[in-house]
Write an enzyme that holds these catalytic residues in place. Structure first.
Site, PDB file in Angstrom:
ATOM      1  N   CYS A 135      42.749  32.893  44.904  1.00  0.00           N
ATOM      2  CA  CYS A 135      42.738  31.794  43.939  1.00  0.00           C
ATOM      3  C   CYS A 135      42.556  30.461  44.646  1.00  0.00           C
ATOM      4  CB  CYS A 135      44.034  31.788  43.124  1.00  0.00           C
ATOM      5  SG  CYS A 135      44.108  30.437  41.939  1.00  0.00           S
ATOM      6  N   CYS A 138      44.520  27.502  43.134  1.00  0.00           N
ATOM      7  CA  CYS A 138      45.958  27.534  43.443  1.00  0.00           C
ATOM      8  C   CYS A 138      46.223  27.106  44.882  1.00  0.00           C
ATOM      9  CB  CYS A 138      46.514  28.945  43.302  1.00  0.00           C
ATOM     10  SG  CYS A 138      46.170  29.735  41.747  1.00  0.00           S
ATOM     11  N   ASP A 139      45.420  27.615  45.802  1.00  0.00           N
ATOM     12  CA  ASP A 139      45.787  27.572  47.215  1.00  0.00           C
ATOM     13  C   ASP A 139      44.873  26.713  48.076  1.00  0.00           C
ATOM     14  OD1 ASP A 139      47.711  29.350  46.395  1.00  0.00           O
ATOM     15  OD2 ASP A 139      46.571  31.115  46.977  1.00  0.00           O
TER      16      ASP A 139
END
Lengths: 312, 114
Positions: A135, A138-139
């Protein structure tokens, strides 16, 4: 009386399109999801090919809009619920939620989609969350100024590689072939991008590091030679595999585990339908998921009407 | 947010996590992170279930980068488990597929180790 007319499992584009149609048909509709609404779309940083959005739309915004539209017509979306037991084979289908609640309905649409496929190489499980991710939204920010690798050559891989250039100093795309399979528009942008490098004909073979991921072994597929490269983060986008756990043993699957369904999304079990990425089909796009969901809802509606009518 | 989940910062880490005297579940989260949003209600439900027996804490990764780096946390959400002595135990949970039952099983294991 069953708690609902229709239970939809999975709040991705297929499930939410089905919910919009079902709720507008005044079916008592509930959508169940282990996560928040949106399926794989919600972690896609931008969507450029969904009709109706002449400018790019963030995946998370598109997902939220699908959900709002379904809720506006009266569908209930249950977020972060786990299905802990189920029986989908009978005339009334039952699903137990979080070991504490049961919903049932004469019709169920399973739209559980697909999950990111894993590489299956040594170290992958160990370093997931310690440098390996699926992701980018997200990261990505964890890798400010760092050096990352993206595995894969399809649409997701190339799009997310472009997104990661906002954070990472250098993004190296590791692709098995001598070409990128992504849409031509994205490929052109990636090939011209100064922070993106491509490692052609290559595949990761192992991950290593002390505590967190630090190194990746890469095989050059044209020579069979392997070498170790330093890396701070690896983002894996090599396609997906079906989440058909609910349907195992109940409906026919193709060799890859996708559900074989009729043109009307029906399965051999009366009242049980599938829609979206978990169905065996040639193309898995947001638009095709939405089409599946629409058809499944209309077919379920017809089935419920026929079932309600007393036999002549 | 649930009264059973407390948000901490890196400055609280020693006291709240290492010195809790109870098993601790610590969730590193970020903004713009749908899997983190998805975890939140499950995390709160688990916190309620173990109220008084285990502590459930959350820490915002963007404002606590150094601690995240020190602990080798590189993704959100990442859930870490600590025993009564403040020792991290078992595998971390991460990503989108964190199940409430998985959190529950790990906390029960920590409580059983008494």
């Amino acid at each position: 009386m069953p708690t609902h007319d229709l239970v939809i499992v999975g709040a991705g584009p297929a499930g939410l399109a089905a919910a919009i149609y079902a709720a507008r048909a005044r079916l008592r509709t509930v959508v169940l999801d282990e996560s928040v609404a949106g399926g794989q779309v919600k972690t896609t940083h931008k969507v450029s090919n969904y009709p109706g959005f002449p400018e790019d739309v963030k995946g998370t915004d598109l997902a939220a809009a699908f959900a709002r539209q379904a809720e506006r017509f009266g569908a209930t979306i249950r977020r972060a619920v786990e299905i802990t037991a189920h029986d989908l084979s009978g005339a009334v289908k039952r699903l137990e939620l979080d070991e504490e609640e049961t919903v049932d309905a004469p019709a169920v649409i399973v739209a559980t989609g697909a999950r990111p496929r894993q590489l299956g190489v040594p170290g992958e499980a160990k370093y997931r969350g310690r440098g390996i991710s699926s992701c980018a939204t997200c990261d990505g920010a964890y890798f400010e100024g760092k050096e990352v690798h993206v595995i894969g050559g399809g649409n997701s891989a190339v799009e997310e590689a472009l997104f990661l250039t906002r954070f990472a100093r250098r993004v190296t795309v590791v692709v098995r072939r001598g070409e990128l399979r992504a849409e031509a528009a994205s490929v052109e942008e990636a090939l011209a991008h100064p922070a993106i490098e491509i490692l052609w004909n290559s595949a990761p073979r192992a991950f290593a590091g002390e505590g967190a991921l630090q190194r990746m072994t890469v095989e050059d597929l044209s020579t069979g030679q392997t070498r170790e490269v330093p890396t701070d983060g690896v983002f894996v986008f090599i396609g997906s595999e079906p989440r058909a756990d609910l349907l195992k043993g109940l409906v026919p699957l193709d060799p890859a585990g996708y559900v074989l369904a009729g043109e009307d999304m029906s399965t051999p079990v009366p009242g049980l339908y599938v829609a979206g990425d978990l169905r065996a089909k040639s193309f898995r796009q947001i638009t095709t998921a939405v089409a599946d969901g629409t058809i499944a809802a209309l077919a379920a509606q017809r089935y419920l009407k026929a079932a309600a009518r007393p036999a002549a | 947010m649930s009264e059973h989940v407390k948000v901490i910062t890196a400055a609280d880490f020693e006291r709240e996590v290492l010195g809790a005297g109870q098993p601790v579940v610590l969730d590193f989260f970020s903004t713009e992170c749908p899997p983190c949003e998805a975890l939140a209600p499950k995390f709160e439900a688990a916190a309620e279930q173990f109220a008084g027996r285990a502590r459930f804490l959350k820490i915002f990764r963007q404002e606590n980068r150094e601690l995240a780096q020190r602990l080798g946390v590189t993704g959100s959400p990442t859930v870490l488990f600590f025993d009564r002595a403040g020792q991290e135990r078992g595998e971390r949970l991460g990503g989108e597929d964190i199940k409430r039952s998985a959190i529950k099983a790990r906390v029960e294991a920590l409580l059983g180790d008494a």
